[in-house]
Scaffold this motif. Sequence first.
Motif, PDB file in Angstrom:
ATOM      1  N   SER A  65      31.443  33.805 -32.383  1.00 58.80           N
ATOM      2  CA  SER A  65      32.875  33.554 -32.270  1.00 58.80           C
ATOM      3  C   SER A  65      33.362  33.593 -30.839  1.00 58.80           C
ATOM      4  CB  SER A  65      33.636  34.602 -33.091  1.00 58.80           C
ATOM      5  OG  SER A  65      33.311  35.899 -32.621  1.00 58.80           O
ATOM      6  N   ALA A  66      32.471  33.929 -29.914  1.00 55.81           N
ATOM      7  CA  ALA A  66      32.908  34.044 -28.523  1.00 55.81           C
ATOM      8  C   ALA A  66      33.172  32.685 -27.921  1.00 55.81           C
ATOM      9  CB  ALA A  66      31.842  34.769 -27.712  1.00 55.81           C
ATOM     10  N   ALA A  67      34.252  32.593 -27.158  1.00 56.48           N
ATOM     11  CA  ALA A  67      34.571  31.334 -26.504  1.00 56.48           C
ATOM     12  C   ALA A  67      33.641  31.117 -25.343  1.00 56.48           C
ATOM     13  CB  ALA A  67      36.013  31.364 -26.007  1.00 56.48           C
ATOM     14  N   PRO A  68      33.227  29.848 -25.065  1.00 56.18           N
ATOM     15  CA  PRO A  68      32.319  29.577 -23.976  1.00 56.18           C
ATOM     16  C   PRO A  68      32.961  29.850 -22.636  1.00 56.18           C
ATOM     17  CG  PRO A  68      33.149  27.543 -24.903  1.00 56.18           C
ATOM     18  CD  PRO A  68      33.648  28.655 -25.772  1.00 56.18           C
ATOM     19  N   SER A  69      32.124  30.219 -21.702  1.00 59.65           N
ATOM     20  CA  SER A  69      32.583  30.421 -20.338  1.00 59.65           C
ATOM     21  C   SER A  69      31.517  29.927 -19.398  1.00 59.65           C
ATOM     22  CB  SER A  69      32.850  31.905 -20.090  1.00 59.65           C
ATOM     23  OG  SER A  69      31.656  32.645 -20.242  1.00 59.65           O
ATOM     24  N   ASP A  70      31.866  29.783 -18.134  1.00 55.94           N
ATOM     25  CA  ASP A  70      30.888  29.313 -17.182  1.00 55.94           C
ATOM     26  C   ASP A  70      29.851  30.389 -16.941  1.00 55.94           C
ATOM     27  OD1 ASP A  70      32.139  26.945 -16.921  1.00 55.94           O
ATOM     28  OD2 ASP A  70      33.395  27.570 -15.233  1.00 55.94           O
ATOM     29  N   THR A 139      15.476  17.185 -23.299  1.00 58.45           N
ATOM     30  CA  THR A 139      15.005  17.433 -21.943  1.00 58.45           C
ATOM     31  C   THR A 139      15.357  18.861 -21.536  1.00 58.45           C
ATOM     32  OG1 THR A 139      17.051  16.729 -20.833  1.00 58.45           O
ATOM     33  CG2 THR A 139      15.406  15.022 -21.278  1.00 58.45           C
ATOM     34  N   VAL A 140      14.541  19.406 -20.627  1.00 56.24           N
ATOM     35  CA  VAL A 140      14.823  20.691 -20.000  1.00 56.24           C
ATOM     36  C   VAL A 140      14.667  20.522 -18.497  1.00 56.24           C
ATOM     37  CG1 VAL A 140      14.120  23.091 -19.705  1.00 56.24           C
ATOM     38  CG2 VAL A 140      14.101  22.067 -21.982  1.00 56.24           C
ATOM     39  N   HIS A 141      15.744  20.794 -17.766  1.00 49.79           N
ATOM     40  CA  HIS A 141      15.682  20.792 -16.300  1.00 49.79           C
ATOM     41  C   HIS A 141      15.478  22.229 -15.846  1.00 49.79           C
ATOM     42  CE1 HIS A 141      17.383  21.273 -12.240  1.00 49.79           C
ATOM     43  NE2 HIS A 141      16.916  20.055 -12.026  1.00 49.79           N
ATOM     44  N   GLU A 142      14.481  22.439 -14.980  1.00 50.16           N
ATOM     45  CA  GLU A 142      14.160  23.778 -14.498  1.00 50.16           C
ATOM     46  C   GLU A 142      14.592  23.922 -13.045  1.00 50.16           C
ATOM     47  OE1 GLU A 142       9.931  24.473 -15.967  1.00 50.16           O
ATOM     48  OE2 GLU A 142      11.247  25.755 -17.172  1.00 50.16           O
ATOM     49  N   ALA A 143      15.541  24.816 -12.826  1.00 46.94           N
ATOM     50  CA  ALA A 143      16.050  25.066 -11.479  1.00 46.94           C
ATOM     51  C   ALA A 143      15.316  26.256 -10.855  1.00 46.94           C
ATOM     52  CB  ALA A 143      17.547  25.339 -11.525  1.00 46.94           C
ATOM     53  N   ALA A 144      15.511  26.427  -9.554  1.00 48.80           N
ATOM     54  CA  ALA A 144      14.833  27.508  -8.843  1.00 48.80           C
ATOM     55  C   ALA A 144      15.358  28.876  -9.245  1.00 48.80           C
ATOM     56  CB  ALA A 144      14.976  27.314  -7.335  1.00 48.80           C
ATOM     57  N   ASP A 145      16.650  28.949  -9.608  1.00 43.63           N
ATOM     58  CA  ASP A 145      17.240  30.217 -10.013  1.00 43.63           C
ATOM     59  C   ASP A 145      18.441  29.944 -10.905  1.00 43.63           C
ATOM     60  OD1 ASP A 145      19.417  29.536  -8.249  1.00 43.63           O
ATOM     61  OD2 ASP A 145      18.288  30.410  -6.588  1.00 43.63           O
ATOM     62  N   VAL A 146      19.063  31.011 -11.396  1.00 49.71           N
ATOM     63  CA  VAL A 146      20.158  30.878 -12.349  1.00 49.71           C
ATOM     64  C   VAL A 146      21.369  30.192 -11.734  1.00 49.71           C
ATOM     65  CG1 VAL A 146      21.799  32.160 -13.780  1.00 49.71           C
ATOM     66  CG2 VAL A 146      19.400  32.847 -13.722  1.00 49.71           C
ATOM     67  N   SER A 147      21.696  30.535 -10.491  1.00 51.44           N
ATOM     68  CA  SER A 147      22.879  29.929  -9.866  1.00 51.44           C
ATOM     69  C   SER A 147      22.694  28.431  -9.685  1.00 51.44           C
ATOM     70  CB  SER A 147      23.176  30.600  -8.522  1.00 51.44           C
ATOM     71  OG  SER A 147      22.084  30.446  -7.627  1.00 51.44           O
ATOM     72  N   ALA A 148      21.495  28.021  -9.323  1.00 52.64           N
ATOM     73  CA  ALA A 148      21.219  26.589  -9.183  1.00 52.64           C
ATOM     74  C   ALA A 148      21.297  25.901 -10.543  1.00 52.64           C
ATOM     75  CB  ALA A 148      19.851  26.366  -8.552  1.00 52.64           C
ATOM     76  N   ALA A 149      20.827  26.582 -11.585  1.00 48.33           N
ATOM     77  CA  ALA A 149      20.902  26.015 -12.934  1.00 48.33           C
ATOM     78  C   ALA A 149      22.346  25.872 -13.392  1.00 48.33           C
ATOM     79  CB  ALA A 149      20.123  26.891 -13.909  1.00 48.33           C
ATOM     80  N   THR A 150      23.174  26.847 -13.055  1.00 49.97           N
ATOM     81  CA  THR A 150      24.583  26.779 -13.419  1.00 49.97           C
ATOM     82  C   THR A 150      25.265  25.597 -12.751  1.00 49.97           C
ATOM     83  OG1 THR A 150      24.678  29.189 -13.713  1.00 49.97           O
ATOM     84  CG2 THR A 150      26.773  28.031 -13.394  1.00 49.97           C
ATOM     85  N   ALA A 151      24.958  25.392 -11.480  1.00 48.96           N
ATOM     86  CA  ALA A 151      25.539  24.257 -10.757  1.00 48.96           C
ATOM     87  C   ALA A 151      25.063  22.940 -11.359  1.00 48.96           C
ATOM     88  CB  ALA A 151      25.160  24.325  -9.283  1.00 48.96           C
TER      89      ALA A 151
END
Length: 225
Positions: A65-70, A139-151
Amino acid sequence: MKVNKIAVALVAAAAVPLAGCSASASTPPSSSSAPSAASSTSSSAAAPSSAAPSSAAPSSAAPSSAAPSDGAASTGSASAHIGDASAPSEAAKMICTDETRDNITTVLSVKPDPKPASSWRNHVYTCTYQLPEGPIVLTVHEAADVSAATAYTKAQRSTVQGEKDLTGLNPGAFGTKDGVVVLQKDNDTMRVDTSRLSPQSKLYPRRADFAYNIAAVVLGCWNGD
């Protein structure tokens, strides 16, 4: 962004057994190219979309039930890993395992190609399930870290039209009525695309529902559900 409301919970998940999750992928032929806008839905799945969802959906991950957030979701059994350009991670390869293929069969009530095509290029692992009704591309895109994945995940919004935030998956997940669902977990960004299903197919009217449920199945494997 508007937040899609799930009108019907995925109550069928408990009644419809799904295949277990494997830590390693099968070895399908490496021939497919990067995904185009494609995605698929099933008459038995319920998922948020601009159209009214159906009554039930087999899925291993029930909506919260939680609303999505960045931001990225919390780490599950398929834990965060450092991006490696040489090969996809085991978590990424879960989208192309026999278990995922069997779960797609259950969600759609159709039989996908038993040997989906996969490829790995530019940090993107692609798995294409070719059905008579049209392709379903994960597809799955793999970033170097979490912050890069978020961007990267945020940037994906500009690649689709009419996207809306989705509840019940991970924070920041979004989808379109055409059947594209995008979500992030740790440094991985997954995209499920059923938009290229044939308009004449019985799956086409509910392609957004099916994309949601397929994403939920894979996310459940990543979370160790």
